[in-house]
Structures are given as C-alpha cells and as structure tokens.
Design an enzyme around this catalytic site. Sequence first.
Site, PDB file in Angstrom:
ATOM      1  N   GLU A  85     -14.736  23.051  -8.103  1.00 30.52           N
ATOM      2  CA  GLU A  85     -14.366  21.737  -7.587  1.00 30.52           C
ATOM      3  C   GLU A  85     -13.404  20.967  -8.501  1.00 30.52           C
ATOM      4  O   GLU A  85     -13.697  19.849  -8.926  1.00 30.52           O
ATOM      5  CB  GLU A  85     -15.634  20.918  -7.315  1.00 30.52           C
ATOM      6  CG  GLU A  85     -16.544  21.607  -6.303  1.00 30.52           C
ATOM      7  CD  GLU A  85     -17.894  20.917  -6.128  1.00 30.52           C
ATOM      8  OE1 GLU A  85     -18.126  19.869  -6.764  1.00 30.52           O
ATOM      9  OE2 GLU A  85     -18.710  21.440  -5.350  1.00 30.52           O
ATOM     10  N   ASN A 108     -13.532  27.775  -7.036  1.00 28.29           N
ATOM     11  CA  ASN A 108     -14.355  27.471  -5.869  1.00 28.29           C
ATOM     12  C   ASN A 108     -14.268  25.977  -5.578  1.00 28.29           C
ATOM     13  O   ASN A 108     -14.324  25.155  -6.497  1.00 28.29           O
ATOM     14  CB  ASN A 108     -15.809  27.871  -6.182  1.00 28.29           C
ATOM     15  CG  ASN A 108     -16.734  27.830  -4.998  1.00 28.29           C
ATOM     16  OD1 ASN A 108     -16.478  28.456  -3.977  1.00 28.29           O
ATOM     17  ND2 ASN A 108     -17.847  27.116  -5.137  1.00 28.29           N
ATOM     18  N   HIS A 116     -19.161  23.790   3.469  1.00 26.95           N
ATOM     19  CA  HIS A 116     -20.249  22.886   3.860  1.00 26.95           C
ATOM     20  C   HIS A 116     -19.711  22.072   5.034  1.00 26.95           C
ATOM     21  O   HIS A 116     -19.055  21.041   4.846  1.00 26.95           O
ATOM     22  CB  HIS A 116     -20.650  21.982   2.698  1.00 26.95           C
ATOM     23  CG  HIS A 116     -21.256  22.713   1.544  1.00 26.95           C
ATOM     24  ND1 HIS A 116     -22.447  23.408   1.654  1.00 26.95           N
ATOM     25  CD2 HIS A 116     -20.828  22.889   0.269  1.00 26.95           C
ATOM     26  CE1 HIS A 116     -22.740  23.958   0.483  1.00 26.95           C
ATOM     27  NE2 HIS A 116     -21.772  23.661  -0.365  1.00 26.95           N
ATOM     28  N   GLU A 131     -20.394  29.082   0.400  1.00 23.66           N
ATOM     29  CA  GLU A 131     -21.558  28.192   0.476  1.00 23.66           C
ATOM     30  C   GLU A 131     -21.766  27.667   1.900  1.00 23.66           C
ATOM     31  O   GLU A 131     -22.082  26.500   2.107  1.00 23.66           O
ATOM     32  CB  GLU A 131     -21.390  27.016  -0.495  1.00 23.66           C
ATOM     33  CG  GLU A 131     -21.142  27.444  -1.927  1.00 23.66           C
ATOM     34  CD  GLU A 131     -21.034  26.281  -2.908  1.00 23.66           C
ATOM     35  OE1 GLU A 131     -21.519  25.167  -2.591  1.00 23.66           O
ATOM     36  OE2 GLU A 131     -20.475  26.489  -4.000  1.00 23.66           O
ATOM     37  N   ASP A 179     -22.897  26.278   5.224  1.00 23.51           N
ATOM     38  CA  ASP A 179     -23.962  25.705   6.052  1.00 23.51           C
ATOM     39  C   ASP A 179     -23.302  24.735   7.024  1.00 23.51           C
ATOM     40  O   ASP A 179     -22.189  24.253   6.785  1.00 23.51           O
ATOM     41  CB  ASP A 179     -25.090  25.045   5.245  1.00 23.51           C
ATOM     42  CG  ASP A 179     -24.614  24.065   4.185  1.00 23.51           C
ATOM     43  OD1 ASP A 179     -23.536  23.450   4.350  1.00 23.51           O
ATOM     44  OD2 ASP A 179     -25.313  23.899   3.169  1.00 23.51           O
TER      45      ASP A 179
END
Length: 453
Positions: free
Chosen positions: A164, A205, A241, A269, A271
Amino acid sequence: MRSSRTSPRVRLAALLAGAVTVGALVTAGTTTAHAADTPLRDLAAARGKAMGTAVTGSKLTGTYGDIAGAQFNWLTPGNAMKWESVEPTRGSHNWAEADQIVAFAEAHDQDVRGHTLVWHSQNPGWLANGSWTPAQLSTLMNDHIALEVGRYKGRVAAWDVVNEPFNEDGTYRQTLWYNGLGSGYIAQALTAARAADPAAKLYINDYNVEGVNAKSTALYNLVKSLKEQGVPIDGVGLQAHLILGQVPATLQQNIQRFADLGVDVAITELDIRMNLPADSAKLAQQAADYKAVMNACLAVTRCTGVTVWGFTDSDSWIPSTFPGQGAATPYDDNYAPKPAYRAIVEALGGTSTPPTGACTAVYSVTSQWNTGFTGQVKISCAGAALSGWKAGWTFGAGQKLTSVWNANCTQTGATVSCANASYNGTVPDGGSVTFGFNGSWSGSNPVPSVTLG
C-alpha cells in the site's frame, strides 16, 4: 470437500433435537452449493492457477483446518508475519503463529505467500513511535527483511514486500518509510528481499488498484520504472476488497497491462462485502461478482491466481471495519458454501450439485401458568434462504392467541396464520428469525406442528 464435514442441515437438526416439535421442511427459492467433488485447488491447478486463502493460525483445526487444507493450494498468513506480530518488542521475536502456518502449508502441499514486510500499518509501537535518522531507518528495514525472509528461505514462495505505497490520487502515501527514506525505500526493500531469498517471487501489493485509475496508473508507472532500473520486481498484487456490484469494468484490461510489463499479477485479498442482512438477491449478485473476478484472472496468462481474504464469514475482517456490512467470503459463518463458492467452481470449469435447501419452523412453549402460556416459533434456514415467510398451525385443544410480537397473526377457530413483519421477512442461509406470542389454554396445551410457506 472431505467426507467428514458435517452438513449445515445435520448441524441444524442436532441443534433442534431438543425442541418441542419441528415443523415441516420446505425448499426455498435460493439454494447454495455443496462443495464440489473436485476441490477448488485441483480445479485451479488444472488451469495453471493458484487458489489461495488468508488464514488465522489458531483456527487451523477442525472444520476450519479441513477446509483450508482441502480446498486451497496457497495460504497467506492474515496477520502472523506482520512486523508487530513477529517483533512486538525490539529485538524480541515471536514466530510461533507464522511457523505454524508455514508448517501447515507444507503438510498440505501448499505454497505460502508472505504478508507483509514493509507497510505503514501494524508496525510495533517501538518502531512507529521512534525517532530515527534515515541511516537508522534504512538499517532497521534491511535487517527486518533479511531476518524474516531469511528465516523462511525456500519455504515461502512469494512475498508482498511493499504494501500500500500509494494514495488514491496516485501520490506516494506519507509513511514512516517514505518520509524517512523517500520513494527509494521501495527499490531498497525489493533488493533486500532478493538478497535474502533469490528464489522467492517479490510483489508490490495495494488496494483500489483493480481497475484502470489514478492509483493503479501510479503503480503501473512505478513497476515500469523499477523494471527499467533493474530492480528485482516479479509481480503486483491487486487486493480486490470489493463492494457488491462494483467489480471494475477495466479489471481484465488492468491485469493485462501489468502483465505486458513482464510481471506476474495476483488477486491477493479478494472479498466482496454487502450491506447486511444478506438475502438471495445479494448473494446472487455476489456470486456474479466473484465469477467476474475469476474470469478476468483466467483470461490473462500471467495472472497467477486468486486468494480470498478469509474463506469464511466467521474469519472476515469486514464486520469490525465496516459496521453493518459483511457476508463477504465464499463460505458463511457455519462453513456452509455460499453461491459465491459455486461461482468460483464454475469459473474454474468444475461442477457442483446444489443441495436440497431447507428451512424449518419450530414451535415451542417457553413458559406456562394456570390459564396462560408464552410460546414462540423460530424459523431457520440451512442450504436455503427466504425473502418472506408465512407460518401456520392448528391448535388441538382450544388454545387461543391473546397477543403476538414480531409477526402478523390471525386466528380463525383453531387455525392460526402468521406472516413476517415489515422488518424480518429475510432469512438468509444459516440465519433465523423468531416471533412470539401469549395465549390461553384450559385442560391441556399440546404443541402443534407448524407448516412454513
């Protein structure tokens, strides 16, 4: 799925065994999938892809461990490898959970994605609150990377080295590392990681970089520059996300442009959260969204695969971070596969057999006195869902309702008909609602059987 797994219906039946009476089973309009005969990891491997999940080490037993081991071929430690976890006090290390996850992966023929080495968040207080010169900060970062990557050399296949680094507008995030070392900290971290384990794949990432936008373009330009400078960079991680119904239309295009730079791309990641409660329409949209993400990765050769950020809603970070939202993963709180699970199976070319979904209505007397009683009906769903319900029964000994709550009920003679209130008509898979009532009786108070519609 392993045959030892207890189905939601069996678990529900066991829970209800002590109830006074169980109402009729009905099939609802929306059902979820049983686990496919072929595990997700095998379906993914047949397509040359990874199918991973983030895990919590302390939960890797029982059903959670069975699913994590049987269904996935990559594991990401959710928190166990972050700096605050492994070095909470300067010079004092705790590798217990990280070691546990790596050992579990090795026992189940899985690869490990290390997460994460250099980040602005979840740093130990001694590091985050310290006053460091650039030289000191550089040494701290190099030593941390050398120690952690070196510890798992040959055992961790890929690392999220830098996590990030960008703001939403594409500028560099103001962090301990950027403020102390400038943007060069990213190349320094990657170089240190390569030295510690030359075989591990090294990633940058970030989140909100799934589609083509200012932030993903900044990441693209960074990776292009690093490649041109000869800095070791093997891939980019798109966290994904996502919010229900908001899969970026440019996802595949974005994956492809990174791949065209000569690096791998991983969905790291995934979801897809929704406003609670879940219902059949939301779960169907979520399934379509999961399939869209899977298909975008499958369409690009250098997309290595997809990792879900926790496979079960019971191990998801969403509810505590986004109050009122959740149900973001492919399995519900009770480890029952949701429509999203079936969508992943289908995207990978597999088949799954939907179960016979069922909802139950249970009538029970909770208290009773000389001429009156209090009762309730609990409606529960397993492998099914309801977007509205009606429940009815016939009293056998002249009982009469005197008051009702959480439902709209009428009684004609011995026949009682009840329907949901305006606020509780939705019963998601794995969920339940309860309504109650007071009544009068004389002589006897036998419990009736409930029909559900």
